[in-house]
Design an enzyme around this catalytic site. Structure first.
Site, PDB file in Angstrom:
ATOM      1  N   HIS A 107       0.834  -1.214   0.000  1.00 23.42           N
ATOM      2  CA  HIS A 107       0.000   0.000   0.000  1.00 23.42           C
ATOM      3  C   HIS A 107       0.864   1.256   0.000  1.00 23.42           C
ATOM      4  CE1 HIS A 107       0.118   1.356   4.302  1.00 23.42           C
ATOM      5  NE2 HIS A 107       0.240   0.078   4.595  1.00 23.42           N
ATOM      6  N   ASP A 112       6.032   2.632   7.060  1.00 19.14           N
ATOM      7  CA  ASP A 112       4.745   1.966   6.900  1.00 19.14           C
ATOM      8  C   ASP A 112       3.909   2.799   5.931  1.00 19.14           C
ATOM      9  OD1 ASP A 112       2.347   0.602   7.151  1.00 19.14           O
ATOM     10  OD2 ASP A 112       1.929   1.295   9.182  1.00 19.14           O
ATOM     11  N   ASP A 161       4.286  -5.650   3.798  1.00 16.89           N
ATOM     12  CA  ASP A 161       4.073  -4.574   4.770  1.00 16.89           C
ATOM     13  C   ASP A 161       5.185  -4.631   5.804  1.00 16.89           C
ATOM     14  OD1 ASP A 161       2.791  -2.477   6.263  1.00 16.89           O
ATOM     15  OD2 ASP A 161       0.845  -3.219   5.562  1.00 16.89           O
ATOM     16  N   HIS A 214       4.084   3.850  13.178  1.00 17.77           N
ATOM     17  CA  HIS A 214       3.107   4.944  13.244  1.00 17.77           C
ATOM     18  C   HIS A 214       3.648   6.146  14.022  1.00 17.77           C
ATOM     19  CE1 HIS A 214      -0.913   3.006  11.821  1.00 17.77           C
ATOM     20  NE2 HIS A 214       0.108   2.661  11.058  1.00 17.77           N
ATOM     21  N   GLU A 261      -5.154   1.601   2.399  1.00 12.71           N
ATOM     22  CA  GLU A 261      -5.010   0.460   3.309  1.00 12.71           C
ATOM     23  C   GLU A 261      -5.200   0.871   4.749  1.00 12.71           C
ATOM     24  OE1 GLU A 261      -2.804  -2.326   6.036  1.00 12.71           O
ATOM     25  OE2 GLU A 261      -2.537  -0.182   5.683  1.00 12.71           O
ATOM     26  N   GLU A 262      -4.722   2.067   5.085  1.00 17.78           N
ATOM     27  CA  GLU A 262      -4.738   2.510   6.478  1.00 17.78           C
ATOM     28  C   GLU A 262      -6.149   2.763   7.007  1.00 17.78           C
ATOM     29  OE1 GLU A 262      -2.395   2.352   8.453  1.00 17.78           O
ATOM     30  OE2 GLU A 262      -0.491   2.545   7.386  1.00 17.78           O
TER      31      GLU A 262
END
Length: 352
Positions: free
Chosen positions: A65, A174, A231, A320, A208-209
């Site tokens: 993603h 990410d 990922d 994150h 995706e998130e």
């Protein structure tokens, strides 16, 4: 350890909040030039590059993603400060002292602010901050900010890539790390002139998130027989964490996913990945993630009859946050593992 750090930096630093991935998509399309037999973009903004295989009897799809967690402007107050909602999952404490880019009529720099500790009451000091406690300060008056920014504009975090020992650290590893991995896999295929076993669809997915939305659409279109999610995964090999909770460790190789909260990987794909790693002397480690999911789930389910699905993950610390950190050796192992897995799929044992 030979990875293209400059390319990784450009990929990670490009903005692309869910639903607003234009800048990173344009970068991906430019990098795909000459690496695939066909490249297409769908209505949602997914990019799918087809590398034709030695056989067209089966379809293989790997998905990375391109979106990153971000924010959307919800209000501009009388002093020009911006209020926002998150788009994707945030731990509020990670917002303190961060710089952001506000994507209005032009991109402008802002900083995350909140009430200073100096004027907090004792009760306030003992409480965890919430998203609502933060605002974005762009150093402009309401009149000036409204010339550039409107409610509904998106905000992304700003933190350039730096090398740190044998690691790289930057915002949005990410999942830009997997975008890099997928591009470098296609590049490696081109250089070796060795075709994948079957037609290989490299998918760079959106949103995706916020729920695997792009991967759902891409899988419905391609209908792969084999699905490989790409990922990052947690590396909690840090002080204060019991060894049984670390999930993965930096420097110990790419991770072969066994399961997460959204998918139980197909035992046949797991066995294939392990065998490929052994044959090619690629360092790997197992991944069992108690919470969190990836595009792997969409590749497995959004296909009539399902696909034989697994995932290659890159161990990453501080996920994150704007200081996400990964080891160069693990990144290189991930590229090598994906390339070999796709090339040797015809050697796998796929009977139930």
């Amino acid at each position: 350890m030979s990875i293209d750090v400059s390319l990784l930096a450009r990929i990670c630093e490009a903005p692309g909040a869910p639903g607003h991935e234009k800048a990173i998509r344009q970068l991906i399309l430019a990098e795909l030039d000459g690496l695939a037999d066909e490249v297409s973009t769908d209505n949602m903004g997914n990019v799918v590059a087809l590398k034709k295989g030695r056989s067209s009897k089966k379809k293989v799809m790997a998905a990375a993603h391109m979106d990153e967690i971000g924010f959307i402007v919800t209000y501009i107050d009388d002093n020009g400060f911006l209020r926002f909602n998150p788009v994707g999952g945030f731990d509020p404490k990670t917002l303190t002292s961060q710089r952001v880019l506000v994507h209005g009529k032009k991109d402008i720099l802002g900083v995350m602010g909140c009430k200073p500790i100096h004027i907090m009451t004792p009760e306030e000091r003992g409480k965890n901050l919430k998203i609502d406690d933060y605002f974005v300060d762009c150093g402009r008056t309401k009149k000036d900010i409204e010339k550039i920014v409107s409610v509904g504009d998106f905000i992304t975090r700003w933190a350039p890539l730096e090398e740190m020992g044998d690691c790289v650290t930057v915002k949005s590893l990410d999942n830009r790390l997997s975008v890099f991995l997928l591009l470098e896999t296609l590049r490696k295929m081109k250089k070796s002139r060795k075709k994948p076993a079957y037609d290989f669809y490299a998918a760079f997915t959106v949103q995706e998130e916020v729920g695997l939305r792009g991967a759902n659409v891409a899988a419905l279109e391609v209908k792969p027989d084999f699905g490989i999610g790409l990922d990052v995964t947690l590396a909690v090999d840090v002080p204060g964490t019991p060894s049984h909770q670390k999930v993965t460790s930096l420097g110990e190789g790419a991770a072969i996913k066994l399961m997460d909260s959204s998918v139980i990987c197909d035992y046949r794909m797991i066995a294939h990945m392990k065998a490929v790693a052994a044959r090619n002397k690629i360092k790997w480690q197992p991944e069992i993630l108690g919470a969190g999911g990836t595009d792997t789930a969409a590749l497995q389910r959004m296909v009539p009859g399902g696909s034989i699905a697994g995932a290659v993950s890159i161990p990453t610390r501080h996920i994150h946050q704007t200081v996400e950190t990964a080891h160069k050796k693990d990144i290189e192992a991930g590229i090598n593992l994906l390339t070999a897995c796709v090339a040797e799929l015809d050697q796998g044992k796929w009977a139930l």
